[in-house]
Design a protein around this motif. Structure first.
Motif, mmCIF file in Angstrom:
data_model
loop_
_atom_site.group_PDB
_atom_site.id
_atom_site.type_symbol
_atom_site.label_atom_id
_atom_site.label_comp_id
_atom_site.label_asym_id
_atom_site.label_seq_id
_atom_site.Cartn_x
_atom_site.Cartn_y
_atom_site.Cartn_z
ATOM 1 N N GLU A 290 4.145 6.849 6.465
ATOM 2 C CA GLU A 290 3.060 6.763 6.928
ATOM 3 C C GLU A 290 4.104 6.403 8.218
ATOM 4 O OE1 GLU A 290 0.232 6.652 9.058
ATOM 5 O OE2 GLU A 290 -0.100 7.848 7.891
ATOM 6 N N ARG A 291 3.350 6.423 9.877
ATOM 7 C CA ARG A 291 3.909 5.630 10.846
ATOM 8 C C ARG A 291 3.029 4.790 11.833
ATOM 9 N NH1 ARG A 291 0.899 7.450 15.589
ATOM 10 N NH2 ARG A 291 -0.324 9.733 15.405
ATOM 11 N N VAL A 292 1.768 4.333 10.828
ATOM 12 C CA VAL A 292 1.126 3.615 11.630
ATOM 13 C C VAL A 292 1.067 2.223 10.621
ATOM 14 C CG1 VAL A 292 -1.338 2.698 12.468
ATOM 15 C CG2 VAL A 292 -0.342 5.503 12.978
ATOM 16 N N PRO A 293 1.390 1.089 11.238
ATOM 17 C CA PRO A 293 2.231 -0.221 9.883
ATOM 18 C C PRO A 293 -0.297 -0.079 9.902
ATOM 19 C CG PRO A 293 3.276 -0.036 11.832
ATOM 20 C CD PRO A 293 1.832 1.043 12.539
ATOM 21 N N GLU A 294 -0.782 -0.767 10.316
ATOM 22 C CA GLU A 294 -2.189 -0.593 9.505
ATOM 23 C C GLU A 294 -2.439 0.337 8.011
ATOM 24 O OE1 GLU A 294 -2.246 -2.057 13.945
ATOM 25 O OE2 GLU A 294 -1.815 -0.096 12.757
ATOM 26 N N ARG A 295 -2.487 1.744 8.437
ATOM 27 C CA ARG A 295 -2.833 2.593 7.185
ATOM 28 C C ARG A 295 -1.648 2.774 6.355
ATOM 29 N NH1 ARG A 295 -3.196 7.370 11.591
ATOM 30 N NH2 ARG A 295 -5.808 6.820 11.949
ATOM 31 N N ALA A 296 -0.365 2.461 5.957
ATOM 32 C CA ALA A 296 1.054 2.055 5.800
ATOM 33 C C ALA A 296 0.241 0.646 4.941
ATOM 34 C CB ALA A 296 2.219 1.798 6.701
ATOM 35 N N ALA A 297 -0.124 -1.031 5.466
ATOM 36 C CA ALA A 297 -0.731 -0.989 4.801
ATOM 37 C C ALA A 297 -1.660 -1.432 3.593
ATOM 38 C CB ALA A 297 -1.567 -2.474 5.431
ATOM 39 N N ARG A 298 -2.365 0.034 4.351
ATOM 40 C CA ARG A 298 -3.745 0.484 3.541
ATOM 41 C C ARG A 298 -3.406 0.827 2.287
ATOM 42 N NH1 ARG A 298 -5.907 2.782 7.503
ATOM 43 N NH2 ARG A 298 -7.151 0.548 7.720
ATOM 44 N N ILE A 299 -2.561 1.910 2.583
ATOM 45 C CA ILE A 299 -1.795 2.334 1.144
ATOM 46 C C ILE A 299 -1.418 1.677 0.294
ATOM 47 C CG2 ILE A 299 -0.103 4.284 0.752
ATOM 48 C CD1 ILE A 299 0.061 5.180 3.426
ATOM 49 N N THR A 300 -0.782 0.746 0.622
ATOM 50 C CA THR A 300 -0.337 -0.284 -0.864
ATOM 51 C C THR A 300 -1.072 -0.861 -1.182
ATOM 52 O OG1 THR A 300 2.183 -0.869 0.511
ATOM 53 C CG2 THR A 300 0.831 -3.015 -0.822
ATOM 54 N N ARG A 301 -2.476 -1.799 -0.409
ATOM 55 C CA ARG A 301 -3.523 -2.168 -1.657
ATOM 56 C C ARG A 301 -4.361 -0.802 -1.824
ATOM 57 N NH1 ARG A 301 -4.355 -3.867 4.333
ATOM 58 N NH2 ARG A 301 -6.187 -2.603 4.876
ATOM 59 N N ASN A 302 -4.314 0.301 -1.292
ATOM 60 C CA ASN A 302 -5.103 1.689 -2.215
ATOM 61 C C ASN A 302 -3.696 1.599 -3.139
ATOM 62 O OD1 ASN A 302 -7.424 2.383 -0.887
ATOM 63 N ND2 ASN A 302 -6.018 3.608 -0.386
ATOM 64 N N ALA A 303 -3.017 1.495 -3.571
ATOM 65 C CA ALA A 303 -2.140 1.361 -4.733
ATOM 66 C C ALA A 303 -2.788 0.443 -5.874
ATOM 67 C CB ALA A 303 -0.742 1.925 -4.336
ATOM 68 N N ASN A 304 -1.900 -1.264 -4.860
ATOM 69 C CA ASN A 304 -2.728 -1.968 -6.104
ATOM 70 C C ASN A 304 -3.454 -1.428 -7.271
ATOM 71 O OD1 ASN A 304 0.057 -2.664 -5.724
ATOM 72 N ND2 ASN A 304 -0.648 -4.097 -3.863
ATOM 73 N N ALA A 305 -4.989 -0.940 -6.326
ATOM 74 C CA ALA A 305 -6.090 -1.519 -6.337
ATOM 75 C C ALA A 305 -6.384 0.426 -7.819
ATOM 76 C CB ALA A 305 -7.427 -0.770 -5.680
ATOM 77 N N LEU A 306 -5.626 1.346 -7.973
ATOM 78 C CA LEU A 306 -5.578 1.666 -8.414
ATOM 79 C C LEU A 306 -4.450 1.690 -9.982
ATOM 80 C CD1 LEU A 306 -7.042 4.803 -6.099
ATOM 81 C CD2 LEU A 306 -8.104 3.324 -7.481
ATOM 82 N N GLY A 307 -3.499 0.810 -9.675
ATOM 83 C CA GLY A 307 -2.975 0.616 -10.995
ATOM 84 C C GLY A 307 -1.817 1.126 -10.863
ATOM 85 N N VAL A 308 -1.060 1.626 -9.205
ATOM 86 C CA VAL A 308 0.128 1.970 -9.368
ATOM 87 C C VAL A 308 0.320 1.071 -8.188
ATOM 88 C CG1 VAL A 308 -0.278 4.353 -9.888
ATOM 89 C CG2 VAL A 308 -0.525 4.361 -7.302
ATOM 90 N N PRO A 309 0.821 0.246 -8.493
ATOM 91 C CA PRO A 309 1.803 -1.122 -7.374
ATOM 92 C C PRO A 309 3.206 -0.730 -7.276
ATOM 93 C CG PRO A 309 1.832 -1.918 -9.453
ATOM 94 C CD PRO A 309 0.445 -0.672 -9.629
ATOM 95 N N GLY A 310 3.783 0.765 -7.796
ATOM 96 C CA GLY A 310 4.911 0.537 -7.600
ATOM 97 C C GLY A 310 5.565 1.587 -7.392
ATOM 98 N N LEU A 311 3.799 2.243 -5.667
ATOM 99 C CA LEU A 311 4.437 2.837 -5.384
ATOM 100 C C LEU A 311 5.454 3.084 -4.135
ATOM 101 C CD1 LEU A 311 3.415 5.918 -3.348
ATOM 102 C CD2 LEU A 311 1.222 4.717 -2.683
ATOM 103 N N ARG A 312 6.397 3.459 -3.249
ATOM 104 C CA ARG A 312 7.155 2.942 -2.417
ATOM 105 C C ARG A 312 6.168 3.577 -0.640
ATOM 106 N NH1 ARG A 312 13.491 4.395 -1.538
ATOM 107 N NH2 ARG A 312 14.056 3.754 1.250
#
Length: 442
Positions: A290-312
């Motif tokens: 993801e090229r937009v930093p704010e969206r990249a940070a949001r992806i990380t939060r969603n991954a943690n909330a939905l049980g896949v914190p290993g998403l790179r």
């Protein structure tokens, strides 16, 4: 000229909390005859000095790089490595097998903490979900939370039960019954219990396993999550860059994840495709670009909330951001399709048999997909979804933007040259499907 002697075998012995007393005669003999004993301080302390006179070596940190170094340092000597419970179940046995080769190992397993816990609880082992948070985020537990399921959590220490209770409350599973089983198999074995929403026990013994009887609070505002792709849109934090659930389900169907496979999710948006790819199996992996930093940070939060914190998450624009990424088994492009070289880079990265799925809502990108469809075949489909909405005192349909999806499997042989007149006939479709999106996220 004679060939060199094969490396000496390494004996791996599983220990329980009962230490020396719980070992078989064969395991005791292996430890007594070992010239070098390698393990954690707690494990080494369980061995009687008179029965195990070998040199004692504690694992350094980080452990894995030390495996070949220590075995090489003590080459030619009888080496015994100590493990907790079953060495091949979330234990040191895996690292040893991968670093030294399985042919060099002689393993003496001990009952694992899972076997002990299930025996105490009366839970069938084969029906019990196991999640480890040892060296891993507690957020991994979220993907295993379903009404009525039984989950055993391998704790990272004394603080884990409190962290697990907090996560259960946050995810809407506060009514779940929790039991903390400490020092399983030893004379100090103990059990504490309660519900996650009323968990007030102070931290206890660091050697514990947490048993969770999952019960969901129907009044909790968190949406109910199913086990299949197509989670509710409300499960995601997003700014509109979200592949909506019906198209998302179709996209995951086309991507066809299998255990152990790696996905590139290019133009990650909110991360929904990569997240739901990883939720299909614990061994599935994904990289969201993801090229937009704010969206990249949001992806990380969603991954943690939905049980896949290993998403790179890789922050950067494709195709440049794809450099040096591990080779994918499948690629999804949900944004940036018209970026020069992107589609070629994704296609070239795939090995034969790899899958490519692309979604778009614009005419310009659709023209690109039509051209690729002529050259490579696959499936080219249009997905249209309408939702019922109030129209005055009545109900009507509101149509979402239609999504064009191209999906294709890379063939084992080179694709035919589209300039060849013999290839003007339409290609037979390959086995793949399509995805959906919104104007901003395809």
């Amino acid at each position: 000229m004679s060939s060199p002697a094969p490396p000496s075998p390494v004996t791996v012995v599983g220990l329980g909390a009962d230490g020396w007393a719980g070992l078989t005669a064969a395991a005791r003999s292996a430890l007594s005859s070992a010239e070098v004993l390698i393990g954690g301080p707690r494990q080494l302390d369980l061995l009687p000095a008179d029965a195990c006179p070998g040199l004692r070596v504690a694992w350094p940190s980080p452990l894995r790089p030390a495996v070949p170094k220590l075995t090489a340092e003590h080459a030619g000597r009888r080496i015994a490595v100590l493990a907790s419970g079953d060495p091949m179940f979330y234990g040191i046995g895996r690292a040893l097998s991968e670093e030294l080769g399985p042919e060099r190992l002689l393993v003496h397993p001990h009952p694992s903490s899972v076997s002990y816990a299930c025996a105490r609880l009366g839970w069938p082992v084969e029906d019990t979900e196991v999640v480890t948070v040892v060296g891993r985020p507690v957020a991994r537990l979220t993907a295993a939370l379903f009404e009525g399921r039984r989950v055993l959590v391998l704790s990272a220490g004394a603080a884990s039960p409190g962290e697990i209770a907090a996560l259960l409350r946050e995810r809407g599973f506060g009514p779940s019954r929790m039991r903390v089983l400490e020092q399983l198999g030893s004379e100090r074995e103990d059990l504490r219990e309660g519900t996650a929403e009323q968990w007030e026990h102070p931290p206890g013994d660091a050697l514990n396993v947490v048993a969770v009887d999952c019960r969901r609070d129907p009044a909790h505002p968190a949406p109910r999550l199913g086990a299949t792709p197509g989670l509710p849109d409300a499960a995601y934090e997003h700014d509109g860059q979200l592949t909506k659930r019906h198209v998302r389900a179709a996209t995951l169907c086309a991507l066809a994840p299998a255990p152990g496979e790696l996905l590139w999710d290019i133009g990650g948006g909110s991360g929904s495709i990569g997240i739901e790819w990883m939720r299909t199996h614990p061994s599935c992996r994904a990289v969201a670009v993801e090229r937009v930093p704010e969206r990249a940070a949001r992806i990380t939060r969603n991954a943690n909330a939905l049980g896949v914190p290993g998403l790179r998450v890789v922050t950067g624009a494709a195709p440049g951001a794809l450099d040096r990424l591990p080779a994918p088994d499948a690629v999804f492009i949900g944004g940036g399709l018209t970026a020069p070289g992107l589609l070629d880079a994704a296609w070239d990265a795939l090995a034969p048999g790899g899958r490519l799925v692309v979604n778009t809502v614009t005419l310009e990108s659709e023209a690109v997909l039509t051209d690729r469809y002529r050259r490579h075949g696959g499936d080219l489909v249009k997905l249209a979804v309408a939702h019922a909405v109030p129209v005055g005192g009545f109900t009507g349909w509101r149509q979402a933007m239609a999504v064009t999806q191209w999906s294709v499997t890379k063939p084992a042989t080179k694709a035919a040259d589209p300039a060849d007149p013999a290839n003007d006939a339409p290609h037979a479709p390959h086995a793949i499907r399509t995805n959906e999106a919104e104007v901003d996220r395809t």
